[in-house]
Design a protein around this motif. Sequence first.
Motif, short mmCIF file in Angstrom:
data_model
loop_
_atom_site.label_atom_id
_atom_site.label_comp_id
_atom_site.label_asym_id
_atom_site.label_seq_id
_atom_site.Cartn_x
_atom_site.Cartn_y
_atom_site.Cartn_z
N PHE A 130 0.82 -1.22 -0.02
CA PHE A 130 -0.16 -0.08 -0.09
C PHE A 130 0.82 1.42 0.02
O PHE A 130 1.55 1.41 0.80
N PRO A 131 0.72 1.88 -1.20
CA PRO A 131 1.80 3.32 -1.22
C PRO A 131 1.52 4.25 -0.05
O PRO A 131 2.64 5.07 0.10
N HIS A 132 0.18 4.50 0.50
CA HIS A 132 -0.02 5.43 1.44
C HIS A 132 0.29 5.33 2.86
O HIS A 132 0.28 5.84 3.75
N MET A 133 0.73 3.84 3.16
CA MET A 133 1.26 3.25 4.37
C MET A 133 2.38 3.31 4.80
O MET A 133 3.40 2.94 3.51
N THR A 134 3.10 3.23 5.75
CA THR A 134 4.57 3.06 5.99
C THR A 134 4.96 1.50 6.04
O THR A 134 3.93 0.57 5.73
N VAL A 135 6.08 1.41 6.05
CA VAL A 135 6.63 0.14 5.94
C VAL A 135 6.18 -0.76 7.10
O VAL A 135 5.39 -1.86 6.79
N ALA A 136 5.88 -0.14 8.63
CA ALA A 136 5.38 -0.99 9.69
C ALA A 136 3.86 -0.98 9.30
O ALA A 136 3.46 -2.27 9.90
N GLN A 137 3.31 -0.16 8.82
CA GLN A 137 1.81 -0.15 8.63
C GLN A 137 1.57 -1.40 7.68
O GLN A 137 0.37 -2.23 7.64
N ASN A 138 2.30 -1.52 6.50
CA ASN A 138 2.17 -2.50 5.47
C ASN A 138 2.15 -3.85 6.23
O ASN A 138 1.46 -4.78 5.95
N VAL A 139 3.51 -4.20 6.93
CA VAL A 139 3.66 -5.18 7.57
C VAL A 139 2.61 -5.59 8.48
O VAL A 139 2.17 -6.85 8.69
N GLY A 140 1.95 -4.70 9.03
CA GLY A 140 1.17 -4.90 10.20
C GLY A 140 -0.32 -5.03 9.66
O GLY A 140 -1.29 -5.69 10.59
N PHE A 141 -0.52 -4.93 8.52
CA PHE A 141 -1.95 -4.98 8.02
C PHE A 141 -2.65 -6.19 8.24
O PHE A 141 -3.76 -6.29 8.68
#
Length: 352
Positions: free
Chosen positions: A90-101
Amino acid sequence: MTPAPFIRCDGIAKSFGTTRVIDNLALDIFKGEFVSLLGPSGSGKTTLLTMIAGFERPTEGGIWLDGYRIDDLAPHKRNMGMVFQNYALFPHMTVAQNVGFPLRMRRMGRADAQARVARALEMVELGAMADRRPSQLSGGQQQRVALARALVFEPRVVLMDEPLGALDKRLREQMQLDIRDLHRRLGLTIVFVTHDQSEALTMSDRIAVFNKGRIEQIDTPAAVYDRPATRFVAEFVGETNMLSGRVADTGPDGTAVDLAGGLRIRVRQPLEPGRAVSVCLRPERLHLGGAGVNVMDCRVTDRVYMGDHLRVALDGAAGPIIARLPRSADTIREGEAVTASFAPEDCWVLAA
């Protein structure tokens, strides 16, 4: 005693309309294994992966996970991590947010989710980049984020669909080693789709070679390369010379095979006299000069400098062959007459 398979595909068939993509396929994968599904485009390997993941259902047959049939189970209930070729971040999310999705979708508590995300990022050596966006990362780093996202919820199986295809050669080779290291450290069960032979040979415990919806051979990388079960496997996995011949006789010192041009060679396999065969000879098994059991007079027709070796095209009585030679053979020139030799155990014979 052989353990029970962790993943079992039994009598799997898949049709799209009137087109049969997979036909009566059987495959057992054991817990902790790294199995690559290798084959050309359209051979059915990705279709099988999507059926294991739950995105497609088999037309016939069944799929079991740890003894339980999962054909009708929704993808999110199979506890499998999926890594795609295009990363799908997801381009609008940070790396941590992508991993935590995936953890958010599972409604995991915030503190537990943060701890898991941090641990997953450390696994792929991206702990310092948790707050960056995907656009601020290199291709290799984005692929590591996708891998961390597939691992963060501790899946029972990790499925990878040509995840390194978009990377350049250097990054692809580095990621191969990184994924292999993760597999060994964490004891993951990985099913990996690729059409890259060197990738499969480098990373796998076993390789399943696909052709037209069927598995032609499943075995260790060494067995698939050195003892191919069919001509398709021999020619698809690495470069090989195929010499046509007929078995003359067999005895305690090996088997004699008559090739074209009146050339007789010896091989180690016991074979039935009179049988038409193809002799599979890998280019790196050929040596120039010297004496041996199997010697062929040839002429150099081409030579290509490949950096770590020379690729030399030869023409002899048995037909054209390719040799892979060390750089020390750089003095060889086109048109030169040479002798090529190989040992009986350095070739593998297939039915013609």
